[in-house]
Design an enzyme around this catalytic site. Structure first.
Site, mmCIF file in Angstrom:
data_model
loop_
_atom_site.group_PDB
_atom_site.id
_atom_site.type_symbol
_atom_site.label_atom_id
_atom_site.label_comp_id
_atom_site.label_asym_id
_atom_site.label_seq_id
_atom_site.Cartn_x
_atom_site.Cartn_y
_atom_site.Cartn_z
ATOM 1 C CD GLU A 73 7.620 1.889 -0.867
ATOM 2 O OE1 GLU A 73 8.379 1.121 -1.506
ATOM 3 O OE2 GLU A 73 7.905 3.082 -0.637
ATOM 4 C CD GLU A 93 0.765 0.493 3.050
ATOM 5 O OE1 GLU A 93 0.654 1.725 2.892
ATOM 6 O OE2 GLU A 93 1.748 -0.029 3.606
#
Length: 333
Positions: free
Chosen positions: A301, A160
């Site tokens: 991430e 994310e």
């Protein structure tokens, strides 16, 4: 459908002492049960980085402005983020999903356009999303994974990007674990003591505004779009019997929401690492999860999921590539 006892007997019969590969053996069992077969393949892996902005940033919950979300999406698409480097090292594909980035993103082969709205509303003063927006995010997340499964991808990795999303995840954890709000609030992207005081005040204001406890209503009250869409992705993966390698604190909040909506989704979840973000260990405990790694990561991430991917691949290879002890002793190699 294959039984756990049969898989464990198969692993115990490999050319090694029973139990000598510890939790890798448990992971191999989980992969076989997800696939419904004794020879699961974890060759093709895809990381989906879900991106969205948060109205909570207006109340000072992050040390960085929302514009950083769009800038980092551009960095992913240029192949220059930490997740890109780790994906290349791990042999994984990477796609970015625009779930709710505040700015306009130009078309790109590695960008999935799924925007619900340009960021959530400020949950400190009003509902972050409507129930219809939450349902749409869940549906789009599930549909994205249906498309991934149709491409013969073997495992989904979740990541994310969204400035302010540790604040949203903390509120989701607070209500869905449930847990004391103070135990859910961490540093996020990094804060001075004054910044942490602003973050706590904003989250206390948000939590005091609503008593929502049912998963859909909690997601509507506190956001965010990337978390809701990841939740839908997990539900889609559970339907497709695809293993999901979960990253850190924010992705685990999506996993918690998915399990609260559909408890059987827990079966496909593999938790990659224990984040340094406060609250992650407690959330993992609530989910009955023991992560594969503990490296003091807190970037997000999908970096932790990418680092854990080789362990998952190794567990699958234990089932498919290691000879049985009977074959070794009989010279059938």
């Amino acid at each position: 459908m294959i039984e756990e006892t049969a898989i464990r007997a198969l692993i115990d019969g490999k050319a090694k002492p029973p139990g000598s590969l510890g939790r890798i053996e448990d992971l191999a069992v989980q992969l076989a049960l997800i696939a419904g077969r004794a020879d699961p393949r974890i060759d093709r892996a895809r990381l989906l980085v879900f991106a969205g902005d948060h109205g909570l940033t207006e109340s000072g919950v992050s040390a960085y402005p929302s514009a950083v979300t769009q800038a980092m999406v551009a960095t992913f698409l240029a192949g220059k983020a930490s997740a890109n480097a780790f994906a290349r090292a791990a042999g994984a594909e990477l796609k970015v999903v625009d779930a709710g980035v505040a700015g306009l993103l130009p078309a790109h082969p590695d960008l999935i356009a799924a925007k619900i709205r340009p960021g959530t509303r400020n949950a400190a003063v009003e509902s972050a999303l409507t129930l219809d927006e939450v349902r749409l995010a869940l549906d789009r997340g599930a549909r994205i994974v249906q498309d991934v499964a149709a491409e013969n991808v073997d495992i989904l990795l979740l990541g994310e990007m969204g400035i302010g999303n540790t604040a949203s995840a903390a509120l989701l954890m607070h209500r869905l674990a449930p847990a004391r709000l103070e135990d859910c609030i961490g540093q996020g992207t990094g804060h001075t003591p004054e910044g942490m005081a602003r973050k706590r005040a904003a989250l206390e204001q948000a939590a005091g505004r609503s008593d929502a406890s049912e998963p859909l209503h909690v997601m509507a009250q506190f956001g965010g779009l990337e978390i809701a869409m990841m939740t839908g992705a997990i539900l889609g993966a559970a339907e497709a019997r695809m293993p999901v390698l979960v990253d850190g604190f924010i992705c685990t909040a999506a996993a918690l929401a998915a399990v609260r909506l559909r408890p059987e989704a827990r079966e496909v979840l593999i938790f990659s690492h224990r984040s340094a973000e406060r609250g992650h260990g407690l959330m993992l405990h609530v989910l009955g999860a023991e992560p594969l790694l503990d490296l003091d990561l807190r970037l997000g991430e999908g970096t932790g999921a990418l680092l854990a991917l080789p362990l998952v691949r190794a567990a699958a290879r234990l089932l498919t590539d290691v000879a049985s002890l009977d074959d070794v002793l009989a010279g059938r190699l």
